[in-house]
Design a protein around this motif. Sequence first.
Motif, PDB file in Angstrom:
ATOM      1  N   LEU A 197       5.390  -3.893  -8.816  1.00  0.00           N
ATOM      2  CA  LEU A 197       5.588  -3.960  -7.367  1.00  0.00           C
ATOM      3  C   LEU A 197       5.163  -5.346  -6.918  1.00  0.00           C
ATOM      4  O   LEU A 197       4.051  -5.794  -7.232  1.00  0.00           O
ATOM      5  CB  LEU A 197       4.772  -2.881  -6.668  1.00  0.00           C
ATOM      6  CG  LEU A 197       4.989  -1.450  -7.164  1.00  0.00           C
ATOM      7  CD1 LEU A 197       4.096  -0.483  -6.395  1.00  0.00           C
ATOM      8  CD2 LEU A 197       6.447  -1.049  -7.070  1.00  0.00           C
ATOM      9  N   LEU A 198       6.041  -6.039  -6.202  1.00  0.00           N
ATOM     10  CA  LEU A 198       5.796  -7.407  -5.754  1.00  0.00           C
ATOM     11  C   LEU A 198       5.739  -7.459  -4.237  1.00  0.00           C
ATOM     12  O   LEU A 198       6.583  -6.873  -3.551  1.00  0.00           O
ATOM     13  CB  LEU A 198       6.930  -8.328  -6.211  1.00  0.00           C
ATOM     14  CG  LEU A 198       7.147  -8.491  -7.698  1.00  0.00           C
ATOM     15  CD1 LEU A 198       8.455  -9.246  -7.951  1.00  0.00           C
ATOM     16  CD2 LEU A 198       5.984  -9.229  -8.319  1.00  0.00           C
ATOM     17  N   GLU A 252       0.831  -1.216   0.000  1.00  0.00           N
ATOM     18  CA  GLU A 252       0.000   0.000   0.000  1.00  0.00           C
ATOM     19  C   GLU A 252       0.861   1.260   0.000  1.00  0.00           C
ATOM     20  O   GLU A 252       0.591   2.209  -0.735  1.00  0.00           O
ATOM     21  CB  GLU A 252      -0.937  -0.002   1.208  1.00  0.00           C
ATOM     22  CG  GLU A 252      -2.059  -1.010   1.101  1.00  0.00           C
ATOM     23  CD  GLU A 252      -2.996  -0.971   2.302  1.00  0.00           C
ATOM     24  OE1 GLU A 252      -3.155   0.119   2.908  1.00  0.00           O
ATOM     25  OE2 GLU A 252      -3.567  -2.018   2.624  1.00  0.00           O
ATOM     26  N   LYS A 253       1.902   1.263   0.807  1.00  0.00           N
ATOM     27  CA  LYS A 253       2.796   2.423   0.884  1.00  0.00           C
ATOM     28  C   LYS A 253       3.509   2.634  -0.450  1.00  0.00           C
ATOM     29  O   LYS A 253       3.606   3.767  -0.942  1.00  0.00           O
ATOM     30  CB  LYS A 253       3.816   2.220   2.011  1.00  0.00           C
ATOM     31  CG  LYS A 253       4.787   3.358   2.165  1.00  0.00           C
ATOM     32  CD  LYS A 253       5.773   3.082   3.298  1.00  0.00           C
ATOM     33  CE  LYS A 253       6.829   4.165   3.370  1.00  0.00           C
ATOM     34  NZ  LYS A 253       7.878   3.833   4.334  1.00  0.00           N
ATOM     35  N   ALA A 254       4.014   1.559  -1.049  1.00  0.00           N
ATOM     36  CA  ALA A 254       4.730   1.669  -2.330  1.00  0.00           C
ATOM     37  C   ALA A 254       3.788   2.132  -3.435  1.00  0.00           C
ATOM     38  O   ALA A 254       4.150   2.988  -4.250  1.00  0.00           O
ATOM     39  CB  ALA A 254       5.370   0.339  -2.693  1.00  0.00           C
ATOM     40  N   THR A 309       0.712  -8.421  -7.082  1.00  0.00           N
ATOM     41  CA  THR A 309       1.384  -7.491  -7.980  1.00  0.00           C
ATOM     42  C   THR A 309       0.569  -6.212  -8.159  1.00  0.00           C
ATOM     43  O   THR A 309      -0.659  -6.231  -8.098  1.00  0.00           O
ATOM     44  CB  THR A 309       1.618  -8.091  -9.389  1.00  0.00           C
ATOM     45  OG1 THR A 309       0.355  -8.325 -10.006  1.00  0.00           O
ATOM     46  CG2 THR A 309       2.425  -9.365  -9.326  1.00  0.00           C
ATOM     47  N   VAL A 310       1.286  -5.138  -8.382  1.00  0.00           N
ATOM     48  CA  VAL A 310       0.721  -3.864  -8.815  1.00  0.00           C
ATOM     49  C   VAL A 310       1.639  -3.375  -9.925  1.00  0.00           C
ATOM     50  O   VAL A 310       2.867  -3.361  -9.757  1.00  0.00           O
ATOM     51  CB  VAL A 310       0.670  -2.819  -7.677  1.00  0.00           C
ATOM     52  CG1 VAL A 310       0.324  -1.440  -8.219  1.00  0.00           C
ATOM     53  CG2 VAL A 310      -0.327  -3.237  -6.607  1.00  0.00           C
ATOM     54  N   PHE A 311       1.062  -2.989 -11.059  1.00  0.00           N
ATOM     55  CA  PHE A 311       1.871  -2.452 -12.152  1.00  0.00           C
ATOM     56  C   PHE A 311       1.766  -0.939 -12.185  1.00  0.00           C
ATOM     57  O   PHE A 311       0.679  -0.380 -12.095  1.00  0.00           O
ATOM     58  CB  PHE A 311       1.455  -3.048 -13.498  1.00  0.00           C
ATOM     59  CG  PHE A 311       2.028  -4.421 -13.712  1.00  0.00           C
ATOM     60  CD1 PHE A 311       3.323  -4.568 -14.189  1.00  0.00           C
ATOM     61  CD2 PHE A 311       1.298  -5.541 -13.401  1.00  0.00           C
ATOM     62  CE1 PHE A 311       3.871  -5.832 -14.367  1.00  0.00           C
ATOM     63  CE2 PHE A 311       1.828  -6.807 -13.568  1.00  0.00           C
ATOM     64  CZ  PHE A 311       3.127  -6.957 -14.061  1.00  0.00           C
ATOM     65  N   ARG A 324       1.592   6.434  -7.126  1.00  0.00           N
ATOM     66  CA  ARG A 324       0.317   7.031  -7.532  1.00  0.00           C
ATOM     67  C   ARG A 324       0.159   8.452  -7.000  1.00  0.00           C
ATOM     68  O   ARG A 324      -0.085   9.384  -7.768  1.00  0.00           O
ATOM     69  CB  ARG A 324      -0.834   6.147  -7.039  1.00  0.00           C
ATOM     70  CG  ARG A 324      -2.227   6.642  -7.443  1.00  0.00           C
ATOM     71  CD  ARG A 324      -3.332   5.860  -6.738  1.00  0.00           C
ATOM     72  NE  ARG A 324      -3.182   5.991  -5.289  1.00  0.00           N
ATOM     73  CZ  ARG A 324      -3.231   4.960  -4.443  1.00  0.00           C
ATOM     74  NH1 ARG A 324      -3.445   3.735  -4.859  1.00  0.00           N
ATOM     75  NH2 ARG A 324      -3.073   5.169  -3.144  1.00  0.00           N
ATOM     76  N   ASP A 325       0.300   8.634  -5.701  1.00  0.00           N
ATOM     77  CA  ASP A 325      -0.042   9.901  -5.058  1.00  0.00           C
ATOM     78  C   ASP A 325       1.103  10.913  -5.041  1.00  0.00           C
ATOM     79  O   ASP A 325       0.864  12.111  -5.132  1.00  0.00           O
ATOM     80  CB  ASP A 325      -0.518   9.649  -3.622  1.00  0.00           C
ATOM     81  CG  ASP A 325      -1.711   8.703  -3.562  1.00  0.00           C
ATOM     82  OD1 ASP A 325      -2.436   8.585  -4.572  1.00  0.00           O
ATOM     83  OD2 ASP A 325      -1.893   8.049  -2.515  1.00  0.00           O
TER      84      ASP A 325
END
Length: 150
Positions: free
Chosen positions: A72-73, A33-35, A60-62, A40-41
């Motif tokens: 992000l893993l 969440e922090k990454a 994952t988040v791309f 994003r923010d």
Amino acid sequence: MFSGSGPVAQKTPPSLWKLGRLNHVAIAVPDLEKATALYRDVLGAHVSEVTPLPEHGVYTVFVELGNTKLELLHPLGEKSPIAGFLQKNKSGGMHHICLEVDSIAEAIGELKEKKIRLLTEEPRIGAHGKPVVFLHPKDCDGVLVELEQS
């Protein structure tokens, strides 16, 4: 030193496959969440939703960057390879790079002939729904390399 005296002769026959573009750089993160919020923010990037990939043991988040992506893993379960990575690297860090290939089957065959070790014998479906395989970092100058079918 490189000599500018002329073209270098190709010593190996051309491959049956071609290496493509950099698809993404993967970063292991202890706090997803922090990454995600950082990219994003703070930096204003477009980020994907969190996607669990149980077959790979990760969330994952791309992060879309226009010419490539960051992945992000975060560990999904105790047996996640990312959990082991984060035990050694508490604040996270670069985990792997992903390069596209036009024929993963041909790439695997040729790389095996050239004694490049794979982390799995067969490709698996990756985060983009395409076949992927990982090359052993000891055979790639210390870098974990993922090949993805383009």
